[in-house]
Write a protein that holds these residues in place. Sequence first.
Motif, mmCIF file in Angstrom:
data_model
loop_
_atom_site.group_PDB
_atom_site.id
_atom_site.type_symbol
_atom_site.label_atom_id
_atom_site.label_comp_id
_atom_site.label_asym_id
_atom_site.label_seq_id
_atom_site.Cartn_x
_atom_site.Cartn_y
_atom_site.Cartn_z
ATOM 1 N N ASN A 1 0.811 -1.218 0.000
ATOM 2 C CA ASN A 1 0.000 0.000 0.000
ATOM 3 C C ASN A 1 0.847 1.273 0.000
ATOM 4 O OD1 ASN A 1 0.927 -0.532 2.582
ATOM 5 N ND2 ASN A 1 -0.891 0.271 3.618
ATOM 6 N N GLY A 2 2.046 1.215 -0.541
ATOM 7 C CA GLY A 2 2.857 2.427 -0.663
ATOM 8 C C GLY A 2 4.222 2.290 -0.027
ATOM 9 N N PHE A 3 4.840 3.440 0.250
ATOM 10 C CA PHE A 3 6.196 3.480 0.803
ATOM 11 C C PHE A 3 6.171 3.828 2.295
ATOM 12 C CE2 PHE A 3 7.241 4.152 -3.691
ATOM 13 C CZ PHE A 3 8.354 3.344 -3.832
ATOM 14 N N ARG A 4 7.195 3.334 2.979
ATOM 15 C CA ARG A 4 7.417 3.676 4.383
ATOM 16 C C ARG A 4 8.898 3.502 4.689
ATOM 17 N NH1 ARG A 4 7.850 0.569 8.549
ATOM 18 N NH2 ARG A 4 6.560 -1.229 8.067
ATOM 19 N N TYR A 5 9.384 4.243 5.692
ATOM 20 C CA TYR A 5 10.750 4.043 6.154
ATOM 21 C C TYR A 5 10.913 2.628 6.697
ATOM 22 C CZ TYR A 5 11.446 9.075 5.802
ATOM 23 O OH TYR A 5 11.542 10.352 5.330
ATOM 24 N N SER A 6 12.057 2.046 6.433
ATOM 25 C CA SER A 6 12.394 0.757 7.032
ATOM 26 C C SER A 6 12.655 0.939 8.521
ATOM 27 C CB SER A 6 13.640 0.167 6.362
ATOM 28 O OG SER A 6 13.449 -0.003 4.977
ATOM 29 N N VAL A 7 12.594 -0.153 9.239
ATOM 30 C CA VAL A 7 12.925 -0.156 10.667
ATOM 31 C C VAL A 7 14.086 -1.124 10.854
ATOM 32 C CG1 VAL A 7 12.102 -0.608 13.008
ATOM 33 C CG2 VAL A 7 10.540 0.353 11.280
ATOM 34 N N TYR A 8 15.223 -0.589 11.297
ATOM 35 C CA TYR A 8 16.387 -1.459 11.462
ATOM 36 C C TYR A 8 17.147 -1.100 12.734
ATOM 37 C CZ TYR A 8 19.209 2.408 9.427
ATOM 38 O OH TYR A 8 19.823 3.620 9.175
ATOM 39 N N SER A 9 17.972 -2.030 13.163
ATOM 40 C CA SER A 9 18.893 -1.807 14.272
ATOM 41 C C SER A 9 20.220 -2.442 13.884
ATOM 42 C CB SER A 9 18.354 -2.426 15.560
ATOM 43 O OG SER A 9 19.088 -1.999 16.688
ATOM 44 N N ASP A 10 21.269 -1.626 13.833
ATOM 45 C CA ASP A 10 22.584 -2.048 13.350
ATOM 46 C C ASP A 10 23.552 -2.090 14.531
ATOM 47 O OD1 ASP A 10 24.917 -2.543 12.008
ATOM 48 O OD2 ASP A 10 24.829 -0.785 10.711
ATOM 49 N N MET A 11 24.028 -3.289 14.867
ATOM 50 C CA MET A 11 24.872 -3.496 16.045
ATOM 51 C C MET A 11 26.310 -3.777 15.655
ATOM 52 S SD MET A 11 22.240 -6.053 18.075
ATOM 53 C CE MET A 11 21.905 -6.997 16.573
ATOM 54 N N LEU A 12 27.232 -3.484 16.576
ATOM 55 C CA LEU A 12 28.645 -3.794 16.389
ATOM 56 C C LEU A 12 29.091 -4.864 17.384
ATOM 57 C CD1 LEU A 12 30.460 -0.366 15.801
ATOM 58 C CD2 LEU A 12 29.812 -2.096 14.115
ATOM 59 N N ILE B 1 5.543 15.980 18.278
ATOM 60 C CA ILE B 1 4.623 16.111 17.159
ATOM 61 C C ILE B 1 3.245 16.588 17.615
ATOM 62 C CG2 ILE B 1 3.342 14.778 15.427
ATOM 63 C CD1 ILE B 1 6.135 15.438 14.561
ATOM 64 N N GLY B 2 2.845 16.153 18.787
ATOM 65 C CA GLY B 2 1.534 16.531 19.289
ATOM 66 C C GLY B 2 0.454 15.505 19.027
ATOM 67 N N GLN B 3 0.815 14.341 18.546
ATOM 68 C CA GLN B 3 -0.141 13.258 18.365
ATOM 69 C C GLN B 3 0.605 11.938 18.254
ATOM 70 O OE1 GLN B 3 -1.997 12.998 14.299
ATOM 71 N NE2 GLN B 3 -1.134 15.051 14.113
ATOM 72 N N ASP B 4 -0.145 10.854 18.433
ATOM 73 C CA ASP B 4 0.444 9.514 18.404
ATOM 74 C C ASP B 4 0.488 9.015 16.964
ATOM 75 O OD1 ASP B 4 1.244 6.921 18.733
ATOM 76 O OD2 ASP B 4 -0.249 6.418 20.256
ATOM 77 N N LEU B 5 1.705 8.810 16.456
ATOM 78 C CA LEU B 5 1.877 8.333 15.089
ATOM 79 C C LEU B 5 2.229 6.854 15.022
ATOM 80 C CD1 LEU B 5 3.717 11.335 13.387
ATOM 81 C CD2 LEU B 5 1.285 10.761 13.393
ATOM 82 N N GLY B 6 2.016 6.153 16.123
ATOM 83 C CA GLY B 6 2.227 4.707 16.107
ATOM 84 C C GLY B 6 3.629 4.311 15.715
ATOM 85 N N PRO C 1 7.374 6.245 11.438
ATOM 86 C CA PRO C 1 5.963 6.319 11.818
ATOM 87 C C PRO C 1 5.250 5.043 11.396
ATOM 88 C CG PRO C 1 6.632 8.298 10.611
ATOM 89 C CD PRO C 1 7.741 7.296 10.467
ATOM 90 N N GLY C 2 4.178 4.737 12.062
ATOM 91 C CA GLY C 2 3.414 3.552 11.706
ATOM 92 C C GLY C 2 2.494 3.749 10.526
ATOM 93 N N TYR C 3 2.427 4.962 10.005
ATOM 94 C CA TYR C 3 1.553 5.267 8.881
ATOM 95 C C TYR C 3 2.370 5.378 7.599
ATOM 96 C CZ TYR C 3 -1.814 6.355 12.529
ATOM 97 O OH TYR C 3 -2.644 6.275 13.615
ATOM 98 N N MET C 4 1.741 4.999 6.489
ATOM 99 C CA MET C 4 2.430 5.014 5.210
ATOM 100 C C MET C 4 2.612 6.448 4.708
ATOM 101 S SD MET C 4 2.806 1.802 4.869
ATOM 102 C CE MET C 4 3.508 1.735 3.218
ATOM 103 N N GLY C 5 3.741 6.677 4.052
ATOM 104 C CA GLY C 5 3.949 7.924 3.328
ATOM 105 C C GLY C 5 4.232 9.149 4.145
#
Length: 335
Positions: free
Chosen positions: A189-200, A288-293, A237-241
């Motif tokens: 349903n579109g684009f979103r930022y990836s969620v990652y954690s990069d460890m050393l 932000i002033g609101q919950d973006l999940g 954010p939990g929302y697309m786009g």
Amino acid sequence: MTLAVARIDGPRVAIASDTLLTEHDKPLPIQNGVVKSCMVPGDICVSFCNSPETAGKALQEFVARYPRGAGFADVIAFFEKSSADTGNDYLIAFSSPARVAKIAEGKYTPSLSKTQWIGDRDAYEAFQFYAGRKKKRPQQGRAINAAMFMDELKDSPASDLYSAMRNVVLDRSVPSAGGFVTTISNRDNGFRYSVYSDMLFDWPAGEPEEYEFAYTDKISLQVSGENAKFSIAQISPGYMGLNLVAYYFSKARKLFFFHGDWIGLPLHCEVFENIPPAEIHYVLNRFIGQDLGWLLTILSPQAADAYLDQVQGIETPGSKLAFLCEANTFPPSAK
């Protein structure tokens, strides 16, 4: 300068770019960088190189003209004109069907290549060397990184793009790229930022600097000194786009939040100090002033126990590593 790279794999497309800005050929502090990709209506993601100001204006004009998105030909025509007027190059990713278009010097040139890029040629050459493991990585001999992507769909190229780009931004011989690595990928349903954690993790004891780590190596990774608890995470954010993204250093407890207006480039960065992992989403929501999940998983590397060659349920043992999940907002997986 800039480096932005997009890649298609079947129905999936992902984009990775740096955030560095320079002034008089000198790199600005990491918090003075900008995110160089912007999601716009129509399930489109536009990356740029050259001027954030003129690119930002062009993106605002596009949204005003096409609030519900536009067809391929109209998108190309719009950014060809912007490129000719501003000198910006653009890399345009379409979510469905997955497609990437490169516009340089005011002109779109069709290509059959699954990977396309804009920005500095030297930086892209370094990207290719790192992707092919033909260049010594910046942390080689001192550390091994392990980047975990939390919810990428099957065939997503996001992790592969990140794995090469992270080395480019750390490479001091490539002054044209730096800062954070922004990774964006498409869903159904579109684009979103990836969620990652990069460890050393520590370099394996007794291994030479030329050692090439493989997941099938029967070793137990350890952490100590500068590598202890070190990781960097990208938070979406939990929302697309939505063009909002944050980065978190687990060891320093430092949070960088890039934002702009709701539909424009994230041109501004807020820095929050001494933020415990469990409070990240509260801090972002208050600002932000609101919950973006917010979607985040904060992992920190830990020393693993001694290697066991026989593990119940694992036919082919590989490397052993340990990490602590310090915060997670993803719901449990369905059983």
